[in-house]
Each structure stands twice: as C-alpha cells, then as structure tokens.
Design a protein around this motif. Structure first.
Motif, PDB file in Angstrom:
ATOM      1  N   PRO A 125       4.345   3.596   1.022  1.00 52.60           N
ATOM      2  CA  PRO A 125       3.840   3.803  -0.349  1.00 52.60           C
ATOM      3  C   PRO A 125       4.242   2.681  -1.295  1.00 52.60           C
ATOM      4  O   PRO A 125       3.418   2.174  -2.067  1.00 52.60           O
ATOM      5  CB  PRO A 125       4.458   5.142  -0.763  1.00 52.60           C
ATOM      6  CG  PRO A 125       4.723   5.852   0.521  1.00 52.60           C
ATOM      7  CD  PRO A 125       5.098   4.784   1.496  1.00 52.60           C
ATOM      8  N   LEU A 182       2.386  -0.633  -0.333  1.00 52.87           N
ATOM      9  CA  LEU A 182       0.966  -0.614  -0.682  1.00 52.87           C
ATOM     10  C   LEU A 182       0.756  -0.729  -2.184  1.00 52.87           C
ATOM     11  O   LEU A 182      -0.151  -1.435  -2.647  1.00 52.87           O
ATOM     12  CB  LEU A 182       0.315   0.661  -0.156  1.00 52.87           C
ATOM     13  CG  LEU A 182       0.133   0.733   1.357  1.00 52.87           C
ATOM     14  CD1 LEU A 182      -0.350   2.118   1.766  1.00 52.87           C
ATOM     15  CD2 LEU A 182      -0.858  -0.322   1.837  1.00 52.87           C
ATOM     16  N   CYS A 193      -1.722   6.081  -2.980  1.00 53.39           N
ATOM     17  CA  CYS A 193      -0.346   5.800  -2.553  1.00 53.39           C
ATOM     18  C   CYS A 193       0.620   6.885  -3.016  1.00 53.39           C
ATOM     19  O   CYS A 193       1.670   7.098  -2.391  1.00 53.39           O
ATOM     20  CB  CYS A 193       0.111   4.442  -3.080  1.00 53.39           C
ATOM     21  SG  CYS A 193      -0.829   3.050  -2.430  1.00 53.39           S
ATOM     22  N   VAL A 230       5.149   6.570  -7.645  1.00 53.13           N
ATOM     23  CA  VAL A 230       5.641   6.067  -6.365  1.00 53.13           C
ATOM     24  C   VAL A 230       7.100   5.656  -6.481  1.00 53.13           C
ATOM     25  O   VAL A 230       7.861   5.718  -5.506  1.00 53.13           O
ATOM     26  CB  VAL A 230       4.768   4.893  -5.870  1.00 53.13           C
ATOM     27  CG1 VAL A 230       5.404   4.177  -4.686  1.00 53.13           C
ATOM     28  CG2 VAL A 230       3.373   5.402  -5.477  1.00 53.13           C
TER      29      VAL A 230
END
Length: 369
Positions: free
Chosen positions: A332, A335, A316, A358
């Motif tokens: 991203p 997930l 991710c 992320v």
C-alpha cells in the motif's frame, strides 16, 4: 605534449543474456537481475541458482518436500481468512497439483517465498528455488493461455490466482525499484485481468472442486450491494474526487463513464469493508474492485494520466487492510508513493485523503523543489 593515456577500466562480461541482447546494463544481481525481474522474464542466472537441492540417499528432493510441508502446514493459512477457503487451498489445490505439474510448481514457488519472508538469513536460497519453480510453471502454463478452453480454463484460473500471491510476495529491497511494470505499476495488477478472462471462458461452476471458491467469492460480492454497505467514511472523499474529475475538461464520454463507474465500484468496496464486522477482511474483498474495472480502468494505467492514477490511489487504502499479510506487506505504501510521484501538484491534492489513510508521508516541499 604526449597524449593523455585513456584510463583503463574493466568491462563486465557477466551480464545476463537478456540484458546483453538489449544492450542495456545488467546489475548482475543473483539469482535474477533486476531488469529480468521487472519484465517477469527468465534470467539465465537462474540456470545456476546456487546449491543443489538436498537429496536423500533414496533420491527424494528434500527441498521440495520441505516446501510442500510448509505449504500444507503454514502457507495455506495465510492465503485467506475464511476457514473453508483455507481448507480449499490446503487440500483441493494440492490434489490438483498432484496431477498438474504447473500448479504444483506454483504452489512450491509461493511456499518458497513464504519461507524467504520469515527466514531472511536464507532469503537467497528460497528466492532461487522459488524462481526455478515459477519459471518452470510459467513455461508450461503461459503458452496455453491464448487458446484457453473450458477444459483447462479452471486450471489456468487457479494458476493465475496463485501467481498473484507469488507476484505480491516477491522479496523487495528498500533500494530497489519496487514496482515492476514499465509504467511503474506492478504486473500483479494486470495478472488479475487474466483471472477475469478465465472466468469468462469457463463460467462460474456450480459444482466440482472449484465451486467452494466461487461460492465464497459470490457471497462476498453480494455484500457490496447490501443496505449496510451503502455508506462509508470514504464516500465523501470519493464523491469529491468524482466532482474534481468531472470539472476537468474531458470531451471523451467513454472515459468519463469509466471514471464514474470505477469510483462507484470503489464506494461499494469501501462500504462493504466498513460494514463487514462479522468476519475478517479478505484478499478477495479488496480485489473484487480490480475484477470489476479490469477491462476499462486498468489498461489506462499503462499510460498513466491523472484520473486513473488518482482513482487507483484510493484503492491503496483498501490494500492497507491487508497489510498484515506477508504477501501484501509494504505494497500500500509503495503504490501510493508511486501514484504520488506520477501526479502533478494538483493531482496530489486530489489524493490527499488516500495518502493520509495509508499512512505514507510524502517528501517535503523543499525536497520537491
């Protein structure tokens, strides 16, 4: 004492046929209910998608012409950062679509989702049109897949690539289940397995209309083994993840090999991403990893356990580099949130680096109690 009267209530009879057949509650969302969207099935609500396409007095479908114009003037620019591949999508793909209806319909479906993204006041209209084209394309192409040949394999390969953009770009609502697979991971991940299968059938063309796309992909792939891609800021946390996985009791040598190989390929992808200073990061750069683990790791996500989910969480971070594209926006974070939800407390510590990279903020400890 008189018996209490049963409170009357209205029973919805407007659910779609698929939900009725499964005897499950239909949310009756138009133009396709959430259950059908999750299963990528045709919802009969689409048979009445709303306003008819605008026709001129000559009978031209002005809606489809608008979509084709948008694709050839704007959408193609969003599908790659490489000028040569952009031109491939603008000219070659459209030329192929002129002689292959399911390719043309997929082009129009992607273009319609592109317009839906940037024209929120018309999102229902463009989403309805996209569904109609997507389902017509799928009905024509999907029956060909089990018996794909060298003759139609390249067309089906292109179909699967465009379908990935479609699945990524589907409009998502904040209060809606955002991941489409039954296990919680999106179907576009598994679509990429099919893309690999078509390459195995047709091979890598050295000439012909599809050669530029494959040539570009090979050049990006080779960067992964270049000396400058041998290290990255992700290498240490990935090595720690590999150590944690190896310390966990696992009597299955085949699984251990899958995990080790998947992490090794991730290190190459991160190394290539960090070493790539001369050109923009492209979709193909991130998805090479999915291609490499398609046959081994991806099936394990169907029944998610700690190791494959944790490895996928690190992937991710690569997707985060694509988050500026309309078709990747938000994925991203969504997930990584799903991976976090699937993992136990120990597994969540495994992916702490990925979560921070992320930029997603987990729920507080109090909220999880």
């Amino acid at each position: 004492m008189p018996a209490a009267k049963r409170r009357s209530h209205q029973k919805s009879r407007l659910g779609c046929k698929n939900c009725k057949a499964r005897k499950i509650k239909c949310d009756e969302t138009r133009p396709a209910c959430l259950n059908c969207k999750r299963r990528l099935e045709q919802c009969d609500f689409v048979s009445n998608p709303g306003p008819e396409p605008v026709l001129s007095t000559s009978g031209l479908n002005m809606t489809d012409l608008e979509l084709l114009h948008n694709y050839t003037s704007m959408t193609y620019l969003t599908l790659s950062e490489n000028s040569m591949i952009r031109e491939f999508y603008r000219t070659t793909v459209v030329q192929v679509g002129v002689s292959c209806e399911y390719i043309m319909r997929t082009i129009l479906a992607v273009s319609s989702l592109h317009l839906a993204h940037y024209r929120p006041h018309m999102v229902d209209h463009y989403q309805s049109v996209a569904i109609v084209h997507h389902q017509a394309a799928s009905q024509a192409a999907i029956p060909l897949i089990p018996n794909a040949t060298a003759e139609n394999g390249q067309l089906l390969f292109l179909f699967s690539v465009l379908m990935t953009y479609y699945a990524l770009g589907w409009p998502r609502k904040s209060n809606e289940a955002l991941l489409l697979g039954d296990t919680g991971f999106p179907e576009w991940v598994y679509l990429l397995r099919g893309t690999k299968g078509f390459i195995d059938i047709v091979g890598v063309p050295s000439d012909g209309p599809f050669a530029p796309l494959f040539k570009y992909a090979i050049s990006r792939f080779m960067l992964r083994d270049a000396p400058e891609a041998s290290d990255s800021t992700a290498h240490l946390p990935l090595t720690e993840l590999e150590s944690l996985i190896s310390q966990r009791s696992c009597d299955n040598d085949a699984l251990r090999h899958i995990y080790t190989t998947s992490i090794t390929e991730l290190k190459k992808s991160f190394g290539q991403a960090q070493a790539n200073t001369t050109s923009s990061y492209d979709m193909i750069d991130a998805f090479i990893w999915v291609y490499m683990v398609a046959e081994d790791l991806l099936p394990l996500l169907r029944i998610p356990t700690r190791e494959p989910v944790a490895i996928f969480a690190f992937f991710c971070v690569l997707l985060r580099k694509l988050d500026g594209h309309w078709w990747m926006h938000g994925w991203p974070q969504q997930l990584i949130a799903r991976a976090y939800d699937l993992l136990d407390e120990e597994g969540r510590l495994w992916i702490d680096w990925a979560v921070k990279e992320v930029g997603w903020i987990p729920p507080s400890v109090i909220d999880r109690m």
